[in-house]
Design a protein around this motif. Structure first.
Motif, mmCIF file in Angstrom:
data_model
loop_
_atom_site.group_PDB
_atom_site.id
_atom_site.type_symbol
_atom_site.label_atom_id
_atom_site.label_comp_id
_atom_site.label_asym_id
_atom_site.label_seq_id
_atom_site.Cartn_x
_atom_site.Cartn_y
_atom_site.Cartn_z
ATOM 1 N N ARG A 1 6.177 -4.070 -11.366
ATOM 2 C CA ARG A 1 5.062 -3.784 -10.473
ATOM 3 C C ARG A 1 3.815 -3.492 -11.284
ATOM 4 N N PHE A 2 2.680 -3.707 -10.637
ATOM 5 C CA PHE A 2 1.393 -3.475 -11.268
ATOM 6 C C PHE A 2 0.543 -2.611 -10.358
ATOM 7 N N ALA A 3 -0.181 -1.671 -10.946
ATOM 8 C CA ALA A 3 -1.108 -0.822 -10.199
ATOM 9 C C ALA A 3 -2.386 -0.701 -11.019
ATOM 10 N N PHE A 4 -3.519 -0.564 -10.336
ATOM 11 C CA PHE A 4 -4.817 -0.496 -11.010
ATOM 12 C C PHE A 4 -5.355 0.931 -10.945
ATOM 13 N N THR B 1 -4.803 9.787 -2.299
ATOM 14 C CA THR B 1 -5.669 8.620 -2.204
ATOM 15 C C THR B 1 -4.805 7.385 -1.977
ATOM 16 N N GLN B 2 -5.393 6.413 -1.311
ATOM 17 C CA GLN B 2 -4.670 5.171 -1.065
ATOM 18 C C GLN B 2 -4.661 4.328 -2.338
ATOM 19 N N GLY B 3 -3.568 3.762 -2.608
ATOM 20 C CA GLY B 3 -3.421 2.885 -3.751
ATOM 21 C C GLY B 3 -2.462 1.784 -3.379
ATOM 22 N N GLY B 4 -1.984 1.087 -4.357
ATOM 23 C CA GLY B 4 -1.028 0.043 -4.049
ATOM 24 C C GLY B 4 -0.359 -0.485 -5.289
ATOM 25 N N TYR B 5 0.808 -1.024 -5.070
ATOM 26 C CA TYR B 5 1.535 -1.709 -6.123
ATOM 27 C C TYR B 5 1.518 -3.187 -5.806
ATOM 28 N N TRP B 6 1.429 -3.985 -6.820
ATOM 29 C CA TRP B 6 1.524 -5.433 -6.683
ATOM 30 C C TRP B 6 2.858 -5.856 -7.249
ATOM 31 N N TYR B 7 3.565 -6.694 -6.523
ATOM 32 C CA TYR B 7 4.897 -7.102 -6.951
ATOM 33 C C TYR B 7 5.158 -8.534 -6.518
ATOM 34 N N CYS C 1 0.837 -1.201 0.000
ATOM 35 C CA CYS C 1 0.000 0.000 0.000
ATOM 36 C C CYS C 1 0.869 1.246 0.000
ATOM 37 N N VAL C 2 0.440 2.233 -0.767
ATOM 38 C CA VAL C 2 1.132 3.518 -0.843
ATOM 39 C C VAL C 2 0.088 4.621 -0.919
ATOM 40 N N THR C 3 0.492 5.846 -0.581
ATOM 41 C CA THR C 3 -0.355 7.009 -0.775
ATOM 42 C C THR C 3 0.072 7.660 -2.073
ATOM 43 N N LEU C 4 -0.878 7.822 -2.962
ATOM 44 C CA LEU C 4 -0.576 8.395 -4.274
ATOM 45 C C LEU C 4 -0.482 9.904 -4.174
ATOM 46 N N SER C 5 -0.019 10.540 -5.231
ATOM 47 C CA SER C 5 0.216 11.988 -5.217
ATOM 48 C C SER C 5 -1.040 12.798 -4.933
ATOM 49 N N ASN C 6 -2.217 12.255 -5.235
ATOM 50 C CA ASN C 6 -3.451 12.991 -4.959
ATOM 51 C C ASN C 6 -4.042 12.611 -3.602
#
Length: 120
Positions: free
Chosen positions: A73-76, A60-66, A53-58
């Motif tokens: 890495r993959f992100a949706f 919002t919570q997002g995430g990378y899959w690795y 899980c990461v916090t994106l520049s805007n």
């Protein structure tokens, strides 16, 4: 679907909603009974990927899959999966993916490795 989009070992959806694994393909194969499987977080877990899980520049919570080395890495977002390669400072957007077979084909092309379902 077109035969040239598939490889032996790809997972697809049959006309009854079940998952099939491609065992063989011929150029003139009738593929009207299969459809692509939508790539989901569930499929990434099945293939052994983990979410970070990461916090994106805007904000919002997002995430990378690795997996393992974390270099692919993959992100949706925007309804499709985005693949990036490299680290946070030098990541390069490589490809957008929507289907499981596209994901399998990309990993094979980049790593010469067949994805296998991990037993949990």
């Amino acid at each position: 679907m077109k035969a040239e989009d598939l490889r032996i070992g790809n997972f697809v959806l049959d006309n009854l909603g079940g998952t099939l694994k491609i065992k063989g393909i011929q150029e003139d194969s009738d593929l009207s009974h299969i459809k692509p499987l939508i790539l989901t977080e569930e499929w990434l877990v099945k293939f052994g990927y983990e979410k970070q899980c990461v916090t994106l520049s805007n904000s919002t919570q997002g995430g990378y899959w690795y997996k393992e080395d974390k270099m692919i890495r993959f992100a949706f977002w925007d309804g499709v999966w985005h693949c990036s390669m490299g680290d946070d400072k030098a990541g390069v957007l490589y490809k957008r993916l929507k289907y499981v077979h596209q994901f399998q084909n990309l990993i094979y092309a980049l790593q010469d490795t067949e994805l296998k379902i991990v037993e949990l």
